[in-house]
Write an enzyme that holds these catalytic residues in place. Structure first.
Site, PDB file in Angstrom:
ATOM      1  CG  HIS A 214      -1.720   1.276   1.322  1.00 41.20           C
ATOM      2  ND1 HIS A 214      -2.896   1.439   0.619  1.00 41.20           N
ATOM      3  CD2 HIS A 214      -1.503   2.447   1.965  1.00 41.20           C
ATOM      4  CE1 HIS A 214      -3.376   2.648   0.844  1.00 41.20           C
ATOM      5  NE2 HIS A 214      -2.545   3.286   1.658  1.00 41.20           N
TER       6      HIS A 214
ATOM      7  NE  ARG B 226     -10.463   9.971   8.769  1.00 39.52           N
ATOM      8  CZ  ARG B 226      -9.550   9.262   8.102  1.00 39.52           C
ATOM      9  NH1 ARG B 226      -9.851   8.067   7.615  1.00 39.52           N
ATOM     10  NH2 ARG B 226      -8.342   9.725   7.923  1.00 39.52           N
TER      11      ARG B 226
ATOM     12  CE  LYS C 287      -8.684   1.862   2.427  1.00 44.60           C
ATOM     13  NZ  LYS C 287      -9.140   3.189   2.770  1.00 44.60           N
TER      14      LYS C 287
END
Ligand code: URA
Length: 434
Positions: A82, A168, A187
């Site tokens: 990621h 958010r 996730k």
């Protein structure tokens, strides 16, 4: 449970229990807790943070808010990467096929671009026909048979994060390390991976503008991984100038294909080899890092990695012939060259402004609902440290609509600093944490 009491407890700096946090996440996911109460809670977290115990419980609740993929029947190490996002960051497009060619399985659920940063899904969708919306069952089948799947976040995986992230975004609570870390980790861990490699970017084009914050974010995510018995390692990498030479979706796919052929720019190739080496290492497949990198370079040069990319494009409905003929990818109607306005050395390239300039052309989104133009973007003809003569090309602008052209040129002139003296280019890999 009175949710207002939980908000008050956090507001006063108290520690919530695992059950309280789980109840809060579950109730928000189902709609029992309204946005206004969750907004207040998020703002309390923004100011009072979370203890590591709270953060693990919060992340675990988000992770289990939907389907957690079970890939245990698939042989081999399932490892994902990621990146916290940047300008010109097309690493995933090269890394995933390369890691598969090197023997790993890569279940990759990615996101879209917003603001100055690009997104893997948008880049993939510039390949004609490529469908990032695959069912969870099909995704698992792709990982099993081809070694990788490249899809977008589905409603079934970590739905709490989808809802919380949207909230958010409109309540000024994105820039909060525990909330970013839990969002990313929930996730990623829901993908059913064995381990995760993080590319935490730092610099003008990154979320994290200084290295201390980048390290803190990385350590927070590593801590969540530890609490959940999942190895997580991080590289802290430079995002003080765009990565590679291209910014813009189709242009970045072309550069990725060139890199998959072993003909990519040095920085992009280096960072990809480092990250794949880390993925192989965490899977226990590395004895000598340099030797591994040489083997990976060979998998680029002999066409193995590109072959994997062709297969996944075809399997997800795309036109794989773009790999042999990149002119089949969307192309902008016009190009124009921004020339060096003076001679000297490129001292600085403000990556965030370059990303925003690309967004102004239509390559990115100002707001989530905006549509993008896959063909437009920028090619950096000179990078930090390069010497330029007056009139030499610095950026090639690919555009379809000239309405924003003057503004884009002005933004680029301000973003690129040409100085008399040469500057040292800092290393690309700034730190390694585990
Ligand atoms: N990316 C994410 O997935 N979540 C955040 O909170 C920030 C960036």
């Amino acid at each position: 449970m009175r949710f207002v009491e939980l908000i008050r407890k956090k507001r006063q700096g108290g520690e919530l229990s695992e059950q309280e946090l789980k109840r809060l996440v579950d109730a928000y996911t189902t709609g029992e807790v309204p946005d206004y109460q969750m907004s207040a809670f998020l703002m309390a977290v923004y100011f009072k943070s979370m203890t590591s115990k709270e953060l693990s419980a919060w992340t675990e609740a988000m992770l289990h808010s939907g389907q957690v993929l079970d890939l245990s029947s698939i042989a081999g190490a399932k490892i994902d990467k990621h990146s916290t996002g940047g300008v010109g960051d097309k690493v995933s497009l090269i890394l995933a096929p390369l890691a598969v060619a090197a023997g790993l399985k890569v279940p990759m659920i990615s996101g879209r671009g917003l603001g100055h940063t690009g997104g893997t899904l948008d880049k993939l969708e510039s390949i004609p026909g490529f469908n990032v919306n695959q069912s969870v069952e099909r995704f698992i089948d792709l990982v099993d048979t081809l070694g990788l799947g490249l899809i977008g976040q589905t409603g079934e995986v970590a739905p709490a994060d989808k809802k919380l992230y949207a909230l958010r975004d409109v309540t000024a609570t994105v820039e909060c390390i525990p909330l970013i870390a839990s969002s990313i980790m929930s996730k990623k861990l829901a993908e059913g991976i064995d381990a995760l490699i993080l590319d935490v970017k730092v610099g003008s084009g990154a979320f994290m503008k200084n290295i201390d914050r980048a390290r803190e974010l990385a350590q927070t995510m590593i801590g969540i991984g530890k609490a959940m018995n999942r190895p997580v390692r991080a590289l802290i990498t430079d995002m003080d100038q765009p990565l590679g030479r291209t910014i813009g979706n189709s242009l970045e796919v072309i550069e990725s294909i060139e890199t998959l052929r072993g003909e990519g720019p040095e920085d992009l190739t280096e960072i990809t080899l480092e990250l794949v080496t880390e993925m192989l290492d965490v899977a226990g497949n590395v004895t000598d890092r340099d030797q591994t990198k040489r083997r990976l370079l060979e998998l680029l040069r002999d066409g193995s990695a590109l072959g994997v990319f062709e297969k996944i494009i075809e399997a997800q409905g795309g036109d794989a012939s773009v790999c042999a003929d990149t002119s089949k990818l969307p192309t902008a109607k016009h190009t124009t060259v921004l020339e060096a306005w003076e001679g000297g050395h490129i001292n600085r390239i403000q990556a965030e402004s370059v990303g925003i300039a690309a967004m102004e052309l239509g390559a990115g989104r100002r707001r989530k609902e905006d549509t993008i133009d896959p063909a437009v973007g920028l090619v950096m003809e000179a990078k930090r440290g390069d010497k330029v003569e007056p009139g030499q090309p610095v950026v090639t602008i690919h555009y379809n609509d000239d309405r924003e052209l003057d503004k884009v040129k002005q933004m680029l002139r301000e973003a690129i600093v040409i100085g008399e003296a040469p500057t040292d280019v800092p290393p690309l890999i700034l730190d390694r944490l585990s």
